[in-house]
Design a protein around this motif. Structure first.
Motif, PDB file in Angstrom:
ATOM      1  N   LEU A   1       4.086  18.894   6.859  1.00 29.25           N
ATOM      2  CA  LEU A   1       4.962  18.893   5.687  1.00 29.25           C
ATOM      3  C   LEU A   1       4.236  18.379   4.451  1.00 29.25           C
ATOM      4  CD1 LEU A   1       8.286  17.511   7.202  1.00 29.25           C
ATOM      5  CD2 LEU A   1       7.907  19.808   6.297  1.00 29.25           C
ATOM      6  N   GLN A   2       3.343  17.432   4.655  1.00 31.64           N
ATOM      7  CA  GLN A   2       2.611  16.871   3.520  1.00 31.64           C
ATOM      8  C   GLN A   2       1.786  17.939   2.807  1.00 31.64           C
ATOM      9  OE1 GLN A   2       2.586  15.614   6.694  1.00 31.64           O
ATOM     10  NE2 GLN A   2       1.969  13.450   6.695  1.00 31.64           N
ATOM     11  N   ASP A   3       1.157  18.829   3.576  1.00 34.10           N
ATOM     12  CA  ASP A   3       0.335  19.881   2.964  1.00 34.10           C
ATOM     13  C   ASP A   3       1.175  20.795   2.082  1.00 34.10           C
ATOM     14  OD1 ASP A   3      -2.054  19.051   4.178  1.00 34.10           O
ATOM     15  OD2 ASP A   3      -1.559  20.112   6.018  1.00 34.10           O
ATOM     16  N   ARG A   4       2.388  21.087   2.541  1.00 29.69           N
ATOM     17  CA  ARG A   4       3.274  21.948   1.742  1.00 29.69           C
ATOM     18  C   ARG A   4       3.642  21.273   0.429  1.00 29.69           C
ATOM     19  NH1 ARG A   4       8.813  22.556   1.311  1.00 29.69           N
ATOM     20  NH2 ARG A   4       9.246  21.087   2.999  1.00 29.69           N
ATOM     21  N   ILE A   5       3.919  19.990   0.480  1.00 28.38           N
ATOM     22  CA  ILE A   5       4.274  19.264  -0.737  1.00 28.38           C
ATOM     23  C   ILE A   5       3.082  19.181  -1.684  1.00 28.38           C
ATOM     24  CG2 ILE A   5       4.882  16.972  -1.632  1.00 28.38           C
ATOM     25  CD1 ILE A   5       6.754  16.661   0.733  1.00 28.38           C
ATOM     26  N   ILE A   6       1.904  18.909  -1.150  1.00 31.20           N
ATOM     27  CA  ILE A   6       0.703  18.821  -1.986  1.00 31.20           C
ATOM     28  C   ILE A   6       0.461  20.134  -2.716  1.00 31.20           C
ATOM     29  CG2 ILE A   6      -1.818  18.615  -1.921  1.00 31.20           C
ATOM     30  CD1 ILE A   6      -1.380  16.617   0.448  1.00 31.20           C
ATOM     31  N   GLN A   7       0.555  21.235  -2.002  1.00 35.15           N
ATOM     32  CA  GLN A   7       0.327  22.544  -2.619  1.00 35.15           C
ATOM     33  C   GLN A   7       1.384  22.847  -3.666  1.00 35.15           C
ATOM     34  OE1 GLN A   7      -2.283  24.717  -2.269  1.00 35.15           O
ATOM     35  NE2 GLN A   7      -1.260  25.729  -3.989  1.00 35.15           N
TER      36      GLN A   7
ATOM     37  N   ALA B   1      -6.173  11.758   6.955  1.00 37.19           N
ATOM     38  CA  ALA B   1      -4.708  11.795   7.108  1.00 37.19           C
ATOM     39  C   ALA B   1      -4.303  12.413   8.433  1.00 37.19           C
ATOM     40  CB  ALA B   1      -4.095  12.575   5.951  1.00 37.19           C
ATOM     41  N   ASP B   2      -3.137  12.007   8.897  1.00 38.54           N
ATOM     42  CA  ASP B   2      -2.533  12.634  10.065  1.00 38.54           C
ATOM     43  C   ASP B   2      -1.072  12.930   9.753  1.00 38.54           C
ATOM     44  OD1 ASP B   2      -1.123  10.221  10.303  1.00 38.54           O
ATOM     45  OD2 ASP B   2      -2.440   9.448  11.870  1.00 38.54           O
ATOM     46  N   ALA B   3      -0.320  13.342  10.755  1.00 35.99           N
ATOM     47  CA  ALA B   3       1.071  13.751  10.541  1.00 35.99           C
ATOM     48  C   ALA B   3       1.954  12.598  10.079  1.00 35.99           C
ATOM     49  CB  ALA B   3       1.639  14.351  11.824  1.00 35.99           C
ATOM     50  N   TYR B   4       1.483  11.366  10.194  1.00 34.57           N
ATOM     51  CA  TYR B   4       2.289  10.205   9.840  1.00 34.57           C
ATOM     52  C   TYR B   4       1.888   9.597   8.487  1.00 34.57           C
ATOM     53  CZ  TYR B   4       3.079  10.681  14.826  1.00 34.57           C
ATOM     54  OH  TYR B   4       3.372  11.185  16.062  1.00 34.57           O
ATOM     55  N   SER B   5       0.907  10.179   7.837  1.00 33.15           N
ATOM     56  CA  SER B   5       0.385   9.597   6.596  1.00 33.15           C
ATOM     57  C   SER B   5       1.310   9.865   5.419  1.00 33.15           C
ATOM     58  CB  SER B   5      -0.994  10.180   6.278  1.00 33.15           C
ATOM     59  OG  SER B   5      -1.926   9.872   7.282  1.00 33.15           O
TER      60      SER B   5
ATOM     61  N   GLU C   1      11.901  16.999  -6.526  1.00 36.05           N
ATOM     62  CA  GLU C   1      13.240  17.482  -6.177  1.00 36.05           C
ATOM     63  C   GLU C   1      13.257  18.998  -6.000  1.00 36.05           C
ATOM     64  OE1 GLU C   1      15.947  15.954  -5.435  1.00 36.05           O
ATOM     65  OE2 GLU C   1      16.059  14.001  -6.435  1.00 36.05           O
ATOM     66  N   SER C   2      12.377  19.705  -6.710  1.00 38.76           N
ATOM     67  CA  SER C   2      12.318  21.165  -6.570  1.00 38.76           C
ATOM     68  C   SER C   2      11.718  21.582  -5.235  1.00 38.76           C
ATOM     69  CB  SER C   2      11.490  21.761  -7.714  1.00 38.76           C
ATOM     70  OG  SER C   2      10.113  21.441  -7.572  1.00 38.76           O
ATOM     71  N   ILE C   3      11.065  20.642  -4.565  1.00 35.54           N
ATOM     72  CA  ILE C   3      10.438  20.929  -3.274  1.00 35.54           C
ATOM     73  C   ILE C   3      11.321  20.444  -2.124  1.00 35.54           C
ATOM     74  CG2 ILE C   3       8.398  20.503  -1.848  1.00 35.54           C
ATOM     75  CD1 ILE C   3       6.941  19.866  -4.552  1.00 35.54           C
ATOM     76  N   SER C   4      11.841  19.227  -2.272  1.00 32.34           N
ATOM     77  CA  SER C   4      12.698  18.625  -1.249  1.00 32.34           C
ATOM     78  C   SER C   4      13.513  17.520  -1.900  1.00 32.34           C
ATOM     79  CB  SER C   4      11.846  18.050  -0.108  1.00 32.34           C
ATOM     80  OG  SER C   4      12.656  17.451   0.889  1.00 32.34           O
TER      81      SER C   4
ATOM     82  N   VAL D   1       9.090  12.398   4.055  1.00 34.89           N
ATOM     83  CA  VAL D   1       7.699  12.367   3.625  1.00 34.89           C
ATOM     84  C   VAL D   1       7.606  11.358   2.492  1.00 34.89           C
ATOM     85  CG1 VAL D   1       5.784  13.658   2.618  1.00 34.89           C
ATOM     86  CG2 VAL D   1       7.294  14.759   4.286  1.00 34.89           C
ATOM     87  N   ARG D   2       6.690  10.416   2.593  1.00 37.32           N
ATOM     88  CA  ARG D   2       6.524   9.367   1.595  1.00 37.32           C
ATOM     89  C   ARG D   2       5.488   9.812   0.568  1.00 37.32           C
ATOM     90  NH1 ARG D   2       3.950   5.618   5.009  1.00 37.32           N
ATOM     91  NH2 ARG D   2       3.782   7.378   6.437  1.00 37.32           N
ATOM     92  N   CYS D   3       5.899   9.812  -0.685  1.00 38.01           N
ATOM     93  CA  CYS D   3       5.032  10.241  -1.784  1.00 38.01           C
ATOM     94  C   CYS D   3       4.912   9.114  -2.799  1.00 38.01           C
ATOM     95  CB  CYS D   3       5.601  11.485  -2.476  1.00 38.01           C
ATOM     96  SG  CYS D   3       5.847  12.907  -1.395  1.00 38.01           S
ATOM     97  N   ASP D   4       3.714   8.617  -3.001  1.00 38.54           N
ATOM     98  CA  ASP D   4       3.467   7.565  -3.991  1.00 38.54           C
ATOM     99  C   ASP D   4       2.656   8.145  -5.135  1.00 38.54           C
ATOM    100  OD1 ASP D   4       4.746   5.852  -2.264  1.00 38.54           O
ATOM    101  OD2 ASP D   4       2.904   4.939  -1.506  1.00 38.54           O
TER     102      ASP D   4
END
Length: 267
Positions: free
Chosen positions: A2-8, A34-38, A63-66, A89-92
């Motif tokens: 999920l993180q990769d989708r948000i980054i892109q 990174a791993d699936a928990y990062s 918000e436009s992503i999730s 997913v935690r985004c800082d």
């Protein structure tokens, strides 16, 4: 992930925002560990006149992503925003006050947007400067102080708080072990097993976790002190940190006065 989708998605959505001069991944995604928990750690360089407006743009982008279910914005050396999406997913996002990429290197960041070529100004890697003397000094003194509070907690019969104190001592020991590693940028606290050697991890894993009972709490404090004190003394000697001997002596005298043979200071 999920993180990769948000980054892109973030990179694409913000590409047309010229006030965003640079956007980097730092933390585990910046280092490639990174791993699936990062969590995702973003670092943004924003035009000075647009900094106050950018957090709202950032939130709309996420918000436009999730959906964002948690949002916390803090003025911490600039702007720091912690967000959690509905997918947890935690985004800082960090926006430095002076737009400088201090304590960054090419091997600790990943470029998403870089309009001004800031990446090329970074060193290839961070030079190791040794353990942080101020941090080690704090850990030594705070460990002795918390150890001394055992007399207060047990004297008042505060057995729950005694278990909390044991946890604080374990935290100080783990922080000292991280200082021993010599890693210039150890990153966050949720990947300790990546930072420490197998022997260091065994030191932590061998510590007893106390029950809310007097003897169990005393034993946990003693076990952690036996692991901490020799290592701390060795590091203090290496870094030329004056050992707080009067503080340690007074603390141990007080503990032995209260607990007698229950408190064996053989370390």
């Amino acid at each position: 992930m999920l993180q990769d989708r948000i980054i892109q998605a973030v990179s694409s959505a913000l590409l047309d925002h010229e006030e965003l001069r640079a956007l980097f991944l730092v933390g585990s995604f910046g280092k490639g560990t990174a791993d699936a928990y990062s969590d995702i750690d973003f670092l943004a360089v924003i035009e000075e006149s647009k900094k106050a407006e950018f957090p709202s743009i950032w939130r709309k982008t996420l918000e436009s992503i999730s959906p964002v279910v948690f949002w916390n914005q803090r003025p911490l050396g600039g702007i720091l925003i912690n967000a959690v999406t509905a997918d947890w997913v935690r985004c800082d996002l960090a926006i430095p006050a002076d737009n400088r990429l201090n304590h960054r290197s090419k091997d600790t960041v990943r470029v998403l947007i870089d309009r001004d070529g800031l990446y090329e100004t970074l060193p290839s890697h961070l030079a190791y400067k040794g353990p942080n003397t101020g941090r080690v000094t704090y850990l030594i003194n705070e460990f002795i102080r918390v150890l001394g509070l055992l007399s207060v907690g047990m004297g008042r019969g505060e057995y729950f708080l005694g278990t909390v104190g044991a946890g604080l001592l374990r935290d100080h020991l783990s922080s000292l072990l991280v200082e021993e590693t010599g890693i210039p940028d150890p990153g966050g606290a949720l990947h300790l097993s990546r930072l420490l050697s197998a022997d260091q991890m065994q030191v932590l894993l061998s510590l007893p976790f106390p029950k809310p009972e007097r003897r169990s709490i005393i034993e946990a404090h003693l076990a952690t002190a036996r692991a901490f004190m020799p290592r701390a003394r060795a590091m203090a000697k290496k870094l030329d940190i004056p050992w707080p001997q009067p503080f340690e002596d007074a603390t141990l005298r007080n503990l032995q006065r209260q607990f007698g043979e229950e408190f064996d200071v053989s370390w």
